[in-house]
Design a protein around this motif. Structure first.
Motif, PDB file in Angstrom:
ATOM      1  N   GLU A 303      -2.418  -3.078 -30.356  1.00 18.78           N
ATOM      2  CA  GLU A 303      -2.074  -3.555 -31.705  1.00 18.78           C
ATOM      3  C   GLU A 303      -2.836  -4.830 -32.061  1.00 18.78           C
ATOM      4  N   VAL A 304      -3.075  -5.677 -31.046  1.00 17.67           N
ATOM      5  CA  VAL A 304      -3.843  -6.906 -31.283  1.00 17.67           C
ATOM      6  C   VAL A 304      -5.255  -6.544 -31.754  1.00 17.67           C
ATOM      7  N   LEU A 305      -5.815  -5.516 -31.131  1.00 19.07           N
ATOM      8  CA  LEU A 305      -7.208  -5.145 -31.411  1.00 19.07           C
ATOM      9  C   LEU A 305      -7.451  -4.641 -32.822  1.00 19.07           C
ATOM     10  N   VAL A 306      -6.417  -4.172 -33.481  1.00 25.60           N
ATOM     11  CA  VAL A 306      -6.622  -3.698 -34.854  1.00 25.60           C
ATOM     12  C   VAL A 306      -5.941  -4.617 -35.875  1.00 25.60           C
ATOM     13  N   GLY A 307      -5.563  -5.797 -35.427  1.00 27.18           N
ATOM     14  CA  GLY A 307      -5.015  -6.798 -36.342  1.00 27.18           C
ATOM     15  C   GLY A 307      -3.596  -6.521 -36.789  1.00 27.18           C
ATOM     16  N   LYS A 308      -2.877  -5.602 -36.102  1.00 25.23           N
ATOM     17  CA  LYS A 308      -1.504  -5.294 -36.528  1.00 25.23           C
ATOM     18  C   LYS A 308      -0.553  -6.414 -36.134  1.00 25.23           C
ATOM     19  N   ILE A 309      -0.793  -7.020 -34.989  1.00 21.36           N
ATOM     20  CA  ILE A 309       0.023  -8.174 -34.585  1.00 21.36           C
ATOM     21  C   ILE A 309      -0.915  -9.285 -34.118  1.00 21.36           C
ATOM     22  N   SER A 310      -0.421 -10.502 -34.115  1.00 30.04           N
ATOM     23  CA  SER A 310      -1.220 -11.587 -33.540  1.00 30.04           C
ATOM     24  C   SER A 310      -0.847 -11.679 -32.060  1.00 30.04           C
ATOM     25  N   PRO A 311      -1.724 -12.230 -31.227  1.00 30.93           N
ATOM     26  CA  PRO A 311      -1.441 -12.290 -29.786  1.00 30.93           C
ATOM     27  C   PRO A 311      -0.089 -12.888 -29.444  1.00 30.93           C
ATOM     28  N   THR A 312       0.355 -13.880 -30.228  1.00 35.03           N
ATOM     29  CA  THR A 312       1.632 -14.526 -29.891  1.00 35.03           C
ATOM     30  C   THR A 312       2.827 -13.597 -30.054  1.00 35.03           C
ATOM     31  N   GLN A 313       2.639 -12.486 -30.745  1.00 36.48           N
ATOM     32  CA  GLN A 313       3.740 -11.528 -30.899  1.00 36.48           C
ATOM     33  C   GLN A 313       3.896 -10.612 -29.683  1.00 36.48           C
ATOM     34  N   CYS A 314       2.954 -10.707 -28.752  1.00 37.05           N
ATOM     35  CA  CYS A 314       3.093  -9.926 -27.515  1.00 37.05           C
ATOM     36  C   CYS A 314       4.066 -10.674 -26.597  1.00 37.05           C
ATOM     37  N   PRO A 315       5.056  -9.973 -26.039  1.00 34.29           N
ATOM     38  CA  PRO A 315       6.057 -10.669 -25.211  1.00 34.29           C
ATOM     39  C   PRO A 315       5.482 -11.309 -23.948  1.00 34.29           C
ATOM     40  N   LEU A 316       4.289 -10.899 -23.556  1.00 30.06           N
ATOM     41  CA  LEU A 316       3.712 -11.438 -22.317  1.00 30.06           C
ATOM     42  C   LEU A 316       2.794 -12.644 -22.565  1.00 30.06           C
ATOM     43  N   PHE A 317       2.471 -12.893 -23.840  1.00 30.86           N
ATOM     44  CA  PHE A 317       1.501 -13.935 -24.165  1.00 30.86           C
ATOM     45  C   PHE A 317       1.941 -15.314 -23.664  1.00 30.86           C
ATOM     46  N   GLY A 318       1.069 -15.929 -22.883  1.00 35.65           N
ATOM     47  CA  GLY A 318       1.316 -17.311 -22.446  1.00 35.65           C
ATOM     48  C   GLY A 318       2.332 -17.437 -21.328  1.00 35.65           C
ATOM     49  N   THR A 319       3.046 -16.363 -21.032  1.00 35.53           N
ATOM     50  CA  THR A 319       4.011 -16.430 -19.919  1.00 35.53           C
ATOM     51  C   THR A 319       3.407 -15.691 -18.722  1.00 35.53           C
ATOM     52  N   VAL A 320       3.680 -14.380 -18.678  1.00 31.63           N
ATOM     53  CA  VAL A 320       3.071 -13.573 -17.597  1.00 31.63           C
ATOM     54  C   VAL A 320       1.563 -13.492 -17.788  1.00 31.63           C
ATOM     55  N   CYS A 321       1.132 -13.389 -19.026  1.00 33.11           N
ATOM     56  CA  CYS A 321      -0.288 -13.176 -19.308  1.00 33.11           C
ATOM     57  C   CYS A 321      -0.972 -14.478 -19.731  1.00 33.11           C
ATOM     58  N   GLN A 322      -1.890 -14.928 -18.895  1.00 30.46           N
ATOM     59  CA  GLN A 322      -2.676 -16.136 -19.165  1.00 30.46           C
ATOM     60  C   GLN A 322      -4.102 -15.851 -18.694  1.00 30.46           C
ATOM     61  N   PRO A 323      -5.079 -16.678 -19.101  1.00 34.91           N
ATOM     62  CA  PRO A 323      -6.458 -16.395 -18.660  1.00 34.91           C
ATOM     63  C   PRO A 323      -6.608 -16.295 -17.136  1.00 34.91           C
ATOM     64  N   GLN A 324      -5.794 -17.063 -16.385  1.00 44.08           N
ATOM     65  CA  GLN A 324      -5.907 -16.998 -14.913  1.00 44.08           C
ATOM     66  C   GLN A 324      -5.281 -15.715 -14.372  1.00 44.08           C
ATOM     67  N   ASN A 325      -4.409 -15.089 -15.150  1.00 48.48           N
ATOM     68  CA  ASN A 325      -3.709 -13.904 -14.675  1.00 48.48           C
ATOM     69  C   ASN A 325      -3.593 -12.889 -15.817  1.00 48.48           C
ATOM     70  N   PRO A 326      -4.740 -12.401 -16.300  1.00 51.30           N
ATOM     71  CA  PRO A 326      -4.686 -11.522 -17.490  1.00 51.30           C
ATOM     72  C   PRO A 326      -3.990 -10.202 -17.205  1.00 51.30           C
ATOM     73  N   GLN A 327      -3.125  -9.799 -18.139  1.00 55.14           N
ATOM     74  CA  GLN A 327      -2.442  -8.512 -17.996  1.00 55.14           C
ATOM     75  C   GLN A 327      -3.114  -7.444 -18.851  1.00 55.14           C
ATOM     76  N   GLY A 328      -3.901  -7.880 -19.785  1.00 53.83           N
ATOM     77  CA  GLY A 328      -4.602  -6.934 -20.658  1.00 53.83           C
ATOM     78  C   GLY A 328      -6.016  -7.431 -20.916  1.00 53.83           C
ATOM     79  N   ALA A 329      -6.853  -6.513 -21.417  1.00 51.17           N
ATOM     80  CA  ALA A 329      -8.268  -6.844 -21.597  1.00 51.17           C
ATOM     81  C   ALA A 329      -8.484  -7.984 -22.597  1.00 51.17           C
ATOM     82  N   CYS A 330      -7.609  -8.129 -23.597  1.00 49.63           N
ATOM     83  CA  CYS A 330      -7.820  -9.166 -24.623  1.00 49.63           C
ATOM     84  C   CYS A 330      -7.677 -10.586 -24.062  1.00 49.63           C
ATOM     85  N   MET A 331      -7.078 -10.710 -22.874  1.00 49.47           N
ATOM     86  CA  MET A 331      -6.933 -12.040 -22.276  1.00 49.47           C
ATOM     87  C   MET A 331      -8.056 -12.335 -21.284  1.00 49.47           C
TER      88      MET A 331
END
Ligand code: SF4
Length: 348
Positions: A303-331
């Motif tokens: 959804e981030v990739l097509v502009g439907k949501i902003s990254p902060t709307q992902c429940p993993l953003f900044g918590t589980v998913c960070q640049p040091q521990n990316p959970q998805g390709a966008c990170m």
């Protein structure tokens, strides 16, 4: 012509109908974040990131295929750096190094040629990922492989072309009022490549350079042209209408269009490039792949990739998913939306 100060002022004070513009270039995504462009705009101008980071749109099944190849006897997978941290269904190329696989990072195609010359018994599989700009680099590599009779390098292609993905975004109701067209891709393709899309959907395209000022100018060009089919070249010292004919010819000599799988978008007809049949001996088995698995099921990259949501709307953003521990390709990639949002949060 307005001064840059006047453009800044108009963008900040804009009070017309709310508009959304999409950039479809990972480098633009990075520069928009780095320069704090969003904070320079009126709240009525929304910028969204599209599927423009080649690493982010690469499907998990492609990574899985690379991992499998890397474990084959006398085989080495070679790739540019960003791809090493993109997870397939379970692992990434970095993980495989300690589990019996062989994967090497390169910075330029010359590096893979020297590796192949040093180890003629090893088959080197080059992960060929990217858009039109990078396709020209792989076409150049193909020319050298043939000229120097190098037979132990093969490509696993996941090359993509931009216009069909933009068409997909337009057809799938994302409410985009204009596109900031990628300056680097446009150097190869030329600005006229966007004309049919602009006319079909009645929206403007502005080809932009990569500085903060150039991006502001492109946003202003779009704002002035909302609702009009128009192609504006705001990067004229690098981009021409027809593009780089020599690069286009080289790409067409070795590659042909094919259906391609995009993370978040699915299969799109004619949106990829594969090696032509006569060069099948350089192909490591790049038949069509589809998005069949995701490392973390809660990841909302699609959804981030097509502009439907902003990254902060992902429940993993900044918590589980960070640049040091990316959970998805966008990170993963520095060009990925989630990575940029994370790194440049304060500027936003
Ligand atoms: Fe995927 Fe991480 Fe972005 Fe969420 S924050 S969409 S998990 S990359």
């Amino acid at each position: 012509m307005l001064s840059l100060d006047e453009i800044r002022k108009r963008l900040k004070e804009y009070d017309g109908i709310p508009v959304s513009f999409m950039e479809v270039c990972g480098t633009h995504t990075g520069e928009i974040a780095r320069n704090g462009i969003v904070s320079m705009l009126s709240p009525k101008i929304r910028l969204v990131s599209g599927p423009g980071c080649p690493v982010c749109v690469t499907v998990a099944s492609y990574i899985d295929r690379l991992l499998k190849l890397s474990c084959r006897e006398r085989t080495c997978v070679v790739s540019f750096g960003d791809l090493f941290r993109v997870k397939g269904s379970r692992l990434c190329l970095n993980d495989i190094r300690g589990r019996g696989g062989r994967a090497e990072m390169v910075y330029a195609p010359e590096n893979i040629i020297s590796l192949a010359e040093k180890e003629p018994e090893t088959e080197f599989i080059f992960a060929a990922v990217g858009f039109e700009t990078t396709a020209a680099v792989y076409a150049d590599l193909m020319e050298r492989l043939i000229a120097f009779k190098i037979r132990n390098i093969k490509l696993l292609t996941a090359l993509k072309v931009m216009p069909p993905a933009i068409q997909w975004v337009c057809e799938n109701g994302s409410g985009i009022d204009g596109f900031i067209a990628p300056g680097n891709v446009s150097v190869v393709t030329g600005s006229e490549i966007y004309r049919p899309l602009s006319e079909q959907f009645g929206i403007p395209f502005a080809v932009a350079g990569f500085s903060g000022e150039e991006l502001l100018i492109a946003v202003y060009s779009l704002l002035k042209s909302v609702g009009k089919p128009k192609v504006i070249n705001d990067y004229p010292y690098a981009v021409t209408e027809e593009g780089n004919r020599m690069a286009q010819k080289k790409i067409a000599a070795y590659f042909e269009p094919c259906a391609a799988a995009w993370r978040g978008l699915g299969m799109i007809a004619d949106s990829g490039l594969k090696l032509k049949r006569e060069y099948a001996c350089f192909d490591a088995g790049s038949e069509s792949l589809c998005e069949d698995a995701q490392y973390n099921p809660s990841c909302r990259c699609a959804e981030v990739l097509v502009g439907k949501i902003s990254p902060t709307q992902c429940p993993l953003f900044g918590t589980v998913c960070q640049p040091q521990n990316p959970q998805g390709a966008c990170m993963v990639s520095t060009e990925g939306s989630c990575h940029n949002w994370f790194v440049n949060r304060r500027k936003r």
